[in-house]
Design an enzyme around this catalytic site. Sequence first.
Site: not given
Ligand code: IDP
Ligand code: MG
Length: 153
Positions: A9, A49, A57, A85, A91, A102, A112, A115, A126
Amino acid sequence: MEQTFVILKPSTIERFLIGDVLTRFQHRGLKISGIKMMQLDEKILREHYAHLVDRPFFPSLVASMTRTPVIVMVLEGKEAVETVRSMTGATNCRKAAPGTIRGDFGLSGQENIVHASDSVDNAKIEINRFFKPEEIFDYSLLIRPAIYAADEI
Ligand code: IDP
Ligand code: MG
């Protein structure tokens, strides 16, 4: 062998962490089948996404993911999706276990670092979304007998 999809990222590019994160995957024994820099936009992020477009957000996530180009890659290995993963961690970096990417490189829920695809089916979707077939390379690695026993491949 199984393939998964990873994004380094913008925060990783901005913090000069590309090499540190890539080294983790290489030291684990994962093969890089495709890798490139690209600029994401809202259109592709609405697909990638899709499960988050209605979250408050989401605009902030789009701004974050488009702030600089990203590095996208296809990593290959036995059970690569689950392996990568688990290397990625929870996350929210503050909740991610030490030893995960992370958990070692971040302090943010949004910023974070990486991805990683969350299932084999999503990895295929993807990879097709971000790569053309000719950008993914099928080549053999001499080191493979040192990474897997014969009965594992
Ligand atoms: P993941 O990346 O661990 O699979 P997802 O729930 O798919 O998590 O969310 C995708 C991305 O969206 C996260 O990696 C993070 O960058 C962002 N994200 C997820 N939840 C939040 C939140 O509550 N606040 C801000 N950003 C978030
Ligand atoms: Mg995800």
